[in-house]
Design an enzyme around this catalytic site. Structure first.
Site, PDB file in Angstrom:
ATOM      1  CG  HIS A 195      -3.108  -6.202  -6.786  1.00 32.68           C
ATOM      2  ND1 HIS A 195      -1.987  -5.536  -6.373  1.00 32.68           N
ATOM      3  CD2 HIS A 195      -4.140  -5.335  -6.619  1.00 32.68           C
ATOM      4  CE1 HIS A 195      -2.326  -4.334  -5.970  1.00 32.68           C
ATOM      5  NE2 HIS A 195      -3.616  -4.181  -6.103  1.00 32.68           N
ATOM      6  CG  ASP A 197       0.359  -7.802  -8.104  1.00 34.72           C
ATOM      7  OD1 ASP A 197       0.129  -7.020  -9.034  1.00 34.72           O
ATOM      8  OD2 ASP A 197       0.045  -7.599  -6.908  1.00 34.72           O
TER       9      ASP A 197
HETATM   10  C1  XUL Z   1      -3.512   2.191  -4.908  1.00 35.54           C
HETATM   11  C2  XUL Z   1      -3.217   1.265  -3.794  1.00 35.54           C
HETATM   12  C3  XUL Z   1      -3.355  -0.182  -4.091  1.00 35.54           C
HETATM   13  C4  XUL Z   1      -4.023  -0.964  -3.003  1.00 35.54           C
HETATM   14  C5  XUL Z   1      -4.281  -2.396  -3.362  1.00 35.54           C
HETATM   15  O1  XUL Z   1      -3.319   3.521  -4.605  1.00 35.54           O
HETATM   16  O2  XUL Z   1      -2.861   1.681  -2.722  1.00 35.54           O
HETATM   17  O3  XUL Z   1      -2.073  -0.675  -4.332  1.00 35.54           O
HETATM   18  O4  XUL Z   1      -3.269  -0.943  -1.837  1.00 35.54           O
HETATM   19  O5  XUL Z   1      -5.064  -2.528  -4.503  1.00 35.54           O
END
Ligand code: XUL
Ligand code: CO
Length: 442
Positions: free
Chosen positions: A103, A106
């Site tokens: 993300h 992150d």
């Molecule tokens: C949340 C989840 C996230 C997504 C990316 O449950 O799985 O980590 O994969 O935003």
């Protein structure tokens, strides 16, 4: 080169099922050919940045427990982010997973303004690019965290305030640009807080229209910048909101059909989200292939008793074999892969536990690939399924499906016919077949 993992001095190697070395693969043999492709090509493993490098073990009841010296490292926020990234790439390289995922927040700290956040991200994308060139790692997908900051308390695209929608659009634009620059194979949109708590304050129809508008803008931007990766929705039924709009694959499919977005978007299926939705992992994969929207997998698991998103590393070869079987049957991954959106238990505090978790997860998936591939190649399940539906391939079944019979015509026929002969569904026989294939993997 940093040395955050001094106990792992060389890349994790394949040593075979008889090895007792905890820092070796027993099943994942990257170059082994399975049904015409290497294991590495089939599985396309990715490590996630957030659980493994940005999370220190905190939960809603207490503070972090894990030994993660790269989190909040000394120096300014960018220097700290660079330390974290050095630790991450040291890990990716030593583990030997070819891909990673992130993300925006992150890898780069959120700034005091939107402009500062974008600048921070640009600096860290440059840093990531250098690490990727040095180590040969590739990006499976990027995404934006549009759910942690309080501004997103009522969602991002589905927020009742268009100013928040606009902010999220800017953030996703920057994250998609970053993913494109890093050669990402996909871009993921997990719902985050795109859902609601109560209809007392929610206009559900309007919010889903906003979500469609947002996704349409993402697709337009993808085309504008020439991003060739796949846009993926990640279904989840609840958590954090009580009702998440992208509930499961079927809900995503209906949404894409309704807003004329089929062909542009696929799904990233997370195993634990499938079970939270009341489905088997294999069901969600089969549903996605059936609808033509299979994309990628978040390879984690839940717990039979606990109804929340545990994100455990996969340990059940049986569960994963059934999912891998559907993946192989559907033709395997194109741009997708197996991404460990999985985290350690809070008491697994040592840095080396990150290796043990990923090694176990990769071995579980490699064993599952071997069993699934053998099942498929031998027609061990497809033969019995074809037999079960043989009537539909015959003349009478074919006539029905071509529309050559009417409801009243079939009534007249039923009047003249004896009771249909029933056949066994043979579920237990087939379960035993799967068990045998798993036992025999070598
Ligand atoms: C949340 C989840 C996230 C997504 C990316 O449950 O799985 O980590 O994969 O935003
Ligand atoms: Co996920």
């Amino acid at each position: 080169m940093t040395d955050f993992f001094p106990n792992v001095t060389k890349p994790i190697a394949y040593e075979g099922p008889d090895s007792d070395n905890p820092l070796a693969f027993r099943w994942y043999d990257a170059d082994r050919i399975v049904a015409g492709k290497t294991m590495a090509e089939h599985l396309r493993f990715a490590v996630c940045y957030w659980h493994s490098f940005s999370w220190d073990g905190f939960d809603i009841f207490g503070a972090g427990t894990l030994d993660r010296p790269w989190i909040n490292a000394p120096g300014d926020p960018i220097a700290a982010a660079k330390q974290k990234m050095a630790a991450a790439f040291e890990f990716f390289e030593k583990l030997g997973a070819p891909f990673w995922s992130f993300h925006d927040r992150d890898i780069a700290p959120e700034g005091a303004s939107f402009a500062e956040s974008v600048r921070n991200l640009a600096i860290m994308v440059d840093e990531a690019q250098a690490h990727m060139e040095r180590t040969g790692r590739k990006l499976l997908w990027g995404t934006a965290n549009a759910f942690s900051n309080p501004r997103y308390q009522a969602g991002a695209a589905t927020n009742p305030d268009p100013e928040v929608f606009a902010y999220a659009a800017g953030q996703v634009c920057a994250a998609l640009d970053a993913t494109h620059r890093l050669g990402g194979a996909n871009y993921v949109l997990w719902g985050g807080r795109e859902g609601y708590e109560t209809l007392l304050n929610t206009d559900m129809v309007r919010e889903q229209e906003q979500l469609a508008r947002f996704l349409t803008m993402v697709i337009e931007h993808k085309k504008k910048i020439g991003f060739s990766g796949t846009i993926l929705l990640e279904p989840k039924p609840f958590e954090p909101t009580k009702h998440q709009y992208d509930y499961d694959v079927a809900a995503c499919h209906a949404f894409l059909e309704k807003f004329d977005l089929m062909g542009e978007v696929r799904t990233n299926i997370e195993v634990n989200h499938a079970t939270l939705a009341g489905h088997d992992f294999a069901h969600e994969v089969a549903a996605a292939f059936g609808a033509g929207i299979f994309g990628s997998i978040d390879a984690n698991a839940g717990d039979d008793r606990l109804g929340w998103d545990l994100d455990r590393f996969p340990v059940s070869v049986e569960q994963m074999t059934l999912g891998m079987y559907e993946i192989l049957k559907g033709g395997g991954f194109s741009t997708g892969g197996l991404m460990f959106d999985a985290k350690l238990r809070r008491q697994s505090i040592e840095r080396d536990d990150l290796f043990h978790a990923h090694i176990g997860g990769m071995d579980t998936m490699a064993r599952s690939l071997l069993a699934a591939s053998a099942l498929l190649q031998d027609g061990a399940l497809s033969g019995p399924v074809a037999d079960r539906y043989a009537g539909w391939d015959g003349d009478f079944g074919g006539q029905i499906m071509k529309g050559e019979h009417t409801l009243s015509g079939l009534r007249d026929r039923a009047v003249a016919m004896p009771e249909p002969v029933r056949a066994s569904g043979r579920q237990e026989v087939l379960e035993n077949v799967v068990a045998r294939y798993i036992e025999r993997i070598r």
